[in-house]
Structures are given as structure tokens and as C-alpha cells.
Design a protein around this motif. Structure first.
Motif, PDB file in Angstrom:
ATOM      1  N   ARG A 225       0.897  -1.381  -0.172  1.00  0.00           N
ATOM      2  CA  ARG A 225       0.198   0.023  -0.003  1.00  0.00           C
ATOM      3  C   ARG A 225       0.854   1.295   0.140  1.00  0.00           C
ATOM      4  O   ARG A 225       1.851   1.291   0.904  1.00  0.00           O
ATOM      5  N   ASN A 468     -13.438  -1.302  -8.834  1.00  0.00           N
ATOM      6  CA  ASN A 468     -12.032  -0.846  -8.843  1.00  0.00           C
ATOM      7  C   ASN A 468     -11.690   0.463  -8.403  1.00  0.00           C
ATOM      8  O   ASN A 468     -10.590   0.307  -7.625  1.00  0.00           O
ATOM      9  N   LEU A 471     -11.562  -0.219  -4.592  1.00  0.00           N
ATOM     10  CA  LEU A 471     -10.609  -0.953  -3.985  1.00  0.00           C
ATOM     11  C   LEU A 471      -9.018   0.102  -4.126  1.00  0.00           C
ATOM     12  O   LEU A 471      -8.372  -0.048  -3.202  1.00  0.00           O
ATOM     13  N   ASP A 472      -9.072   0.767  -5.158  1.00  0.00           N
ATOM     14  CA  ASP A 472      -7.791   1.481  -5.343  1.00  0.00           C
ATOM     15  C   ASP A 472      -7.959   2.514  -4.123  1.00  0.00           C
ATOM     16  O   ASP A 472      -6.596   2.472  -3.541  1.00  0.00           O
ATOM     17  N   ALA A 485     -11.997  -6.530   0.787  1.00  0.00           N
ATOM     18  CA  ALA A 485     -12.239  -6.640  -0.470  1.00  0.00           C
ATOM     19  C   ALA A 485     -12.862  -7.736  -1.192  1.00  0.00           C
ATOM     20  O   ALA A 485     -13.662  -7.618  -2.211  1.00  0.00           O
ATOM     21  N   LYS A 503      -8.009  -9.641  -8.634  1.00  0.00           N
ATOM     22  CA  LYS A 503      -8.092  -8.011  -8.754  1.00  0.00           C
ATOM     23  C   LYS A 503      -7.466  -7.668  -7.217  1.00  0.00           C
ATOM     24  O   LYS A 503      -6.937  -6.437  -7.245  1.00  0.00           O
ATOM     25  N   TRP A 504      -7.621  -8.573  -6.289  1.00  0.00           N
ATOM     26  CA  TRP A 504      -7.006  -8.184  -5.100  1.00  0.00           C
ATOM     27  C   TRP A 504      -5.339  -7.998  -5.412  1.00  0.00           C
ATOM     28  O   TRP A 504      -4.796  -7.035  -4.760  1.00  0.00           O
ATOM     29  N   ALA A 507      -4.734  -4.716  -7.348  1.00  0.00           N
ATOM     30  CA  ALA A 507      -4.886  -3.758  -6.657  1.00  0.00           C
ATOM     31  C   ALA A 507      -3.653  -3.476  -5.741  1.00  0.00           C
ATOM     32  O   ALA A 507      -3.167  -2.051  -5.525  1.00  0.00           O
ATOM     33  N   GLN A 508      -2.903  -4.248  -5.062  1.00  0.00           N
ATOM     34  CA  GLN A 508      -1.617  -4.272  -4.652  1.00  0.00           C
ATOM     35  C   GLN A 508      -0.323  -3.946  -5.621  1.00  0.00           C
ATOM     36  O   GLN A 508       0.318  -3.031  -5.310  1.00  0.00           O
ATOM     37  N   SER A 511      -1.439   1.061  -8.429  1.00  0.00           N
ATOM     38  CA  SER A 511      -2.042   2.102  -7.731  1.00  0.00           C
ATOM     39  C   SER A 511      -2.488   3.505  -8.663  1.00  0.00           C
ATOM     40  O   SER A 511      -1.829   3.421  -9.656  1.00  0.00           O
ATOM     41  N   LEU A 514      -6.305   1.513 -11.489  1.00  0.00           N
ATOM     42  CA  LEU A 514      -7.598   0.927 -11.362  1.00  0.00           C
ATOM     43  C   LEU A 514      -8.949   2.085 -11.257  1.00  0.00           C
ATOM     44  O   LEU A 514     -10.121   1.985 -11.631  1.00  0.00           O
ATOM     45  N   SER A 515      -8.685   3.201 -11.068  1.00  0.00           N
ATOM     46  CA  SER A 515      -9.294   4.302 -10.968  1.00  0.00           C
ATOM     47  C   SER A 515      -9.734   5.239 -12.172  1.00  0.00           C
ATOM     48  O   SER A 515     -10.542   5.748 -12.477  1.00  0.00           O
TER      49      SER A 515
END
Length: 565
Positions: A225, A468, A471-472, A485, A503-504, A507-508, A511, A514-515
Motif C-alpha cells: 500500500r 475498481n 478498491l484503489d 475486498a 483483482k486483489w 490492486a496491490q 495504484s 484502477l481508478s
């Protein structure tokens, strides 16, 4: 199409800007040669980027000098189109500088050091001169041992998920040095004596690097993160819009609730009964069972959907379909592990060949051999025939492949818009394309039931886009756990467990990217609707939206005369 020149603005200031912008892009291409190759600038095809600590320091100083050069320009005397290019370039330079000096992924992300893309970009497309391409390949292969040694000196504590993915992608790069290189050597066999020693050394270096990564896997406990401040900065540079993480989260969570109601109503229409709890999942499961897919059929199925979409979009005049070749291919192993499909167009700076533009690749990933039967079955329940139709709309026509072909036709005054794509615009148009096709159907033969199914699937994809973004933000800025999540994706997003697990990981691994789907979709839709409201542009709204390259949506407002945002 090209921008109109405004004669009221100063010619000398304009010339200084364009010359400065071109010099800065040349410096960027020299510092990032793999990116330059992907774009179609082949002056640095034989080199790798210097991602050592000293090399990144030099890059950061170059970026600082470039920003000073832009600040010295008389920007008030530029016309709107040049001012847009200036702001696009300034934002990218500032973002690259922040990433090099503050985020510093070269110190913790092993993926940025891998040579797979550097090799693949030279092998994927048939060059006019195989000998020239092979000599460039030899240069890159010759540099791999030193480059990977520098990576090992530079990398510190790494996130486990990044190390695992890097190991898989590095293994996937090894076959590129075998049969794929041999294929090109068949066209210039005299270069085998030059290639064989360096590819053997490169393979040995890559194998040793894999072993080094495997040794560090047990101790790879850096949190992937970014944290609130770093994520906010990266979101700003990625989106290039006034959207803070908190504002994005508020919009996305509000839209999530609204779309949950819409998908429940759509499922009831498909079922032909009144809505009831659990019905969405039941109807989606039924659709998955009715359109089975497996590793043997996924690529030909996508090819068939692409052909049908191209014919239909042309026949109804939805948007101009450029006459460019699109090849549906199996995703190379060196690029797997992040997304199920992608669009790989020819570089925006790549000249057409004697037979026209090079092909665009619509790449689709079958399931890895290491997956269990249960996970494979879960994957193909998620990516069933109905969903893959939407994937073809998104990745190919009328989505990415079509939009990027329009972008290749844009003739800018500088290479800025050709080189510096806006992710939100590119992804936003592709998401809008899914929505558009749900409205017009996939063919003249579609029944009302077919349209209802397409709308239901489209809403599921829209839920995915919204989630997405959630999550982001929540993973990188609010410490969202894997359990939270998974609950969000499987229960509220109706995703299969295998899709949610993937997807998890994504997301890691990424960064802000996904938005881009959700934010870009909102912004592109807003532009199209504004054009539709004007009788002078309503029948050309899609072609006009695609006529200025791939700029950030806020700048497209200016270019289209819709006003600034």
C-alpha cells in the motif's frame, strides 16, 4: 485530423514552445528507450534504461531542467491547442519527477527492472528490416546482465506480491530468448553468430535473477500500500483532474448503490419475474452456464465477437471504423499476471509500412497451467461467452483498438499527444464503448431478450469499474483488508472468487490505474452528452470525441470548445 492554427497568437512564442517540447520528448525517449520503442521511435532500440540509483538521479535532474525550460516560455502567447500540449507535458514531467524522487519504485518494485517488455517490443511485430531489429535486440540482450546486477544492488525490501509476480513474469520472458528469437533469425540467419552468445548470457542472467528473487521471497514483507499522501499524489498525476481520493470514494460508493438497484431490475427483466434477493447471482450463473468457454475456445470466441462488432458498428454508422488490421492473439507469458486482456496498438509514432498500418494486437490470456481445475472453472464462469463479448467491445471495437486507431490519425504540431496518452481518456472511452453497445445491440438480429442480457452484463462490468475505484482508494489510502475486498467484490460485485483474488493482487500491484476506468468513463460520457446536445455536433459526437488524440478529458473540453473544467 489536426489542430487548427489560431493566427492571433505569437509565431515566435509558438516556435519556441514546439522546439522545446520536441527536445524534451527526445530526452525522455533517450532516458526511457523501451517506452520509445513501444511508441515507434526506434533511435534507442539497442538500449535499456538505467534504473540504478545514479541513473534515476540523472533522470530526475533532467526532468527538473525540462520543467525549468517550460517555465521560461511565454505561455500566454500560445493558442489553446499548444497550451493544452504544454500542460500535458508539464504534468507528465512533474509526475515523472515525483515518482523518481519520492515514490522511487526502482528501490522496492522488482517488476520495473524486468527485461521482458524490452525484448518483447522488438520481437512482437514484423519489422521492415529484420537485421536492424536483431542488432538492436543484441544490444539489449548484451545489457541485461549488468542491468539485472544493478537491480539487485538497488532493490531493498520488497512487497511479497510484487516478488511473486516478478518471478512469474521473468520465467515467462525466458521463452522469448528461444523460439521467438529464432523466428526472427530465420529472416537474417547471418546474425546468429552475434545473437547466440548474448542471448545465452541474458538467459543465464535472468535465471540467476529469478533465483535471487526466490531467495528473498520469504523476507518480502514490505506493505504494497502506498499510504494516503503518496496515493493522493499518484492519483493526481494519473487522472490529471481535480479528483481527490475522498471525493472519488464518495462518488464511487454513491454510484455503487445506484447501480446495485439497476442490476437487480435488469436481472428481473432477464428472468421474467419479480425481483427478489439472490436473483442477480442466480441469473448471472445461468448466463455463464449457457455460454461456456475454455482454454481452446477463448481466443477464437474473442475473434468472432470482434468481427461481428466491427461489421455492426460500420453498418449503423455509430462511429468511423478505421481500416486497420486487428489480430486476436494469446497473451505472451511475460505479460500475464495483471489483466485478462489488453489492447496493444502499433506505436503512435510508428510509420505505416508499405501495406498500411501495422496490426493492433487484442491479447487474451488463457488460464495458467499451474491453476487447479476449480480455479479454471471459476475463471470461465466469470469470463463466459456473454462477458467476453463485452471484453471485445472494450479492448477492440468500438473500444481501445478503434479509439487508438483514430489517435494514430491525429496530426499534432508536436509529438506530445502522440507520446503522452491519458489513461482516463483511453480507458474511459473503452468503458463508454461497452455502454454504447448495450444501447444499440450487437447485431440487427438481436431480440429484446438479447438486449436485456447485454444490459445485465454491461451493468456487471460497470459494477466492476466502480469497485475498481473503491478498491484503489481503500486499499492504498485506508488499509482495506483482503477479507473486506473479497466481500465487496464477490457479494456486491457478483464476481467469481477467482476473479476477485486476481483483482486483489492487481490492486496491490498497481495504484491509481484502477481508478482510470470509472473516472474516465464519467468524463468521456459527459463530453459525448455535451456534443449530443448541440445540433451542430450531435451526429458527429463520437468522431469528434476521438479527433484530438488521447488527451486528458479536461483538456478535450478546451479543444472541442466546450469550455474548461
Amino acid at each position: 485530423m489536426s489542430d487548427r492554427q489560431d493566427p492571433a497568437h505569437d509565431a515566435a512564442a509558438t516556435e519556441r514552445f514546439r522546439a522545446t517540447a520536441t527536445r524534451i520528448l527526445d530526452a525522455l525517449f533517450e532516458a526511457r528507450p523501451v517506452w520509445a520503442t513501444e511508441l515507434g521511435d526506434h533511435r534507442h532500440d539497442g538500449r535499456l534504461p538505467d534504473l540504478s540509483s545514479s541513473g534515476v538521479g540523472d533522470y530526475a535532474r533532467m526532468l527538473s531542467d525540462a520543467l525549468v525550460a517550460l517555465d521560461a516560455l511565454d505561455t500566454d502567447r500560445l493558442d489553446p491547442a499548444d497550451q493544452v500540449d504544454l500542460e500535458i507535458l508539464r504534468t507528465r514531467l512533474a509526475g515523472e519527477q515525483w515518482e523518481a524522487t519520492e515514490l522511487a519504485p526502482h528501490t522496492w518494485d522488482p517488476l520495473v527492472h524486468l527485461p521482458g517488455d524490452a525484448i518483447y517490443t522488438l520481437l512482437a511485430r514484423d519489422p521492415a528490416d529484420a537485421g536492424e531489429r536483431l542488432r538492436a535486440l543484441a544490444g539489449r540482450l548484451r545489457a541485461i546482465p549488468e542491468s539485472l546486477a544493478a537491480a539487485r544492488d538497488t532493490l531493498g525490501l520488497m512487497p511479497r506480491v510484487h516478488v511473486e509476480t516478478a518471478i512469474a513474469q521473468a520465467r515467462g520472458a525466458l521463452p522469448l530468448l528461444g523460439a521467438e528469437t529464432d523466428r526472427l533469425l530465420e529472416r537474417a540467419p547471418s546474425l546468429r553468430a552475434e545473437l547466440d552468445p548474448v542471448r545465452t548470457a541474458a538467459a543465464d542472467a535472468l535465471t540467476g535473477h529469478i533465483a535471487w528473487l526466490e531467495d528473498r521471497l520469504p523476507g518480502s514483507d514490505r506493505d504494497p500500500r502506498l499510504g494516503g499522501p503518496a496515493f493522493a499524489a499518484r492519483l493526481w498525476y494519473t487522472l490529471d483532474t481535480e479528483m481527490t481520493p475522498d471525493k472519488l470514494l464518495t462518488h464511487a460508493e454513491s454510484d455503487l448503490m445506484a447501480v446495485e438497484e439497476q442490476i437487480a431490475e435488469a436481472a428481473a427483466r432477464v428472468a421474467g419475474t419479480a425481483a427478489d434477493p439472490g436473483q442477480v447471482r442466480e441469473v448471472l450463473d445461468g448466463l455463464a452456464a449457457s455460454a461456456p468457454v475454455d482454454d481452446r475456445t477463448i481466443v477464437p470466441l474473442c475473434a468472432g465477437e470482434l468481427a461481428g462488432a466491427m461489421e455492426w458498428v460500420r453498418s449503423i454508422g455509430l462511429v468511423t471504423v478505421p481500416d486497420v488490421p486487428i489480430d486476436v492473439v494469446e497473451m505472451p507469458e511475460s505479460r500475464r499476471g495483471v489483466a485478462v486482456a489488453y489492447c496493444d496498438p502499433p506505436g503512435m509514432l510508428e510509420p505505416d509500412g508499405p501495406d498500411g498500418p501495422p496490426p493492433t494486437f487484442f491479447a487474451v490470456s488463457p488460464t495458467p497451467a499451474s491453476w487447479s481445475a476449480d480455479r479454471v472453472a471459476s475463471f470461465y464462469r466469470e469470463y463466459n461467452g456473454h462477458v467476453l463479448r463485452g471484453v471485445a467491445f472494450h479492448e477492440a471495437v468500438p473500444g481501445h483498438a478503434l479509439q487508438l486507431a483514430h489517435a494514430r490519425g491525429y496530426q499534432g504540431r508536436t509529438p506530445v499527444r502522440a507520446a503522452l496518452w491519458s489513461g482516463p481518456f483511453v480507458e474511459g472511452w473503452a468503458c463508454y464503448a461497452e455502454e454504447l453497445m448495450a444501447e444499440v445491440g450487437a447485431s440487427a438480429a438481436d431480440t429484446g431478450a438479447d438486449r436485456a442480457i447485454m444490459e445485465l452484463v454491461r451493468l456487471k462490468m460497470y459494477l466492476r469499474s466502480i469497485i475498481n475505484a473503491i478498491l484503489d482508494v481503500r486499499v492504498h489510502a485506508h488499509g482495506m483488508t483482503e477479507g473486506e475486498a473479497m466481500e465487496l467484490m464477490t457479494r456486491r460485485g457478483h464476481q467469481e472468487e477467482g476473479e476477485a483474488v486476481g483483482k486483489w493482487r492487481r490492486a496491490q500491484l498497481t495504484s491509481a490505474q484502477l481508478s482510470t476506468y470509472y473516472v474516465g468513463h464519467r468524463e468521456v460520457r459527459e463530453i459525448v452528452k455535451a456534443l449530443e446536445r448541440d445540433p451542430a455536433t450531435e451526429d458527429r459526437c463520437h468522431d469528434l470525441t476521438l479527433a484530438y488524440g488521447s488527451p486528458p478529458p479536461r483538456h478535450l473540453h478546451t479543444l472541442l470548445g466546450l469550455g474548461e473544467r
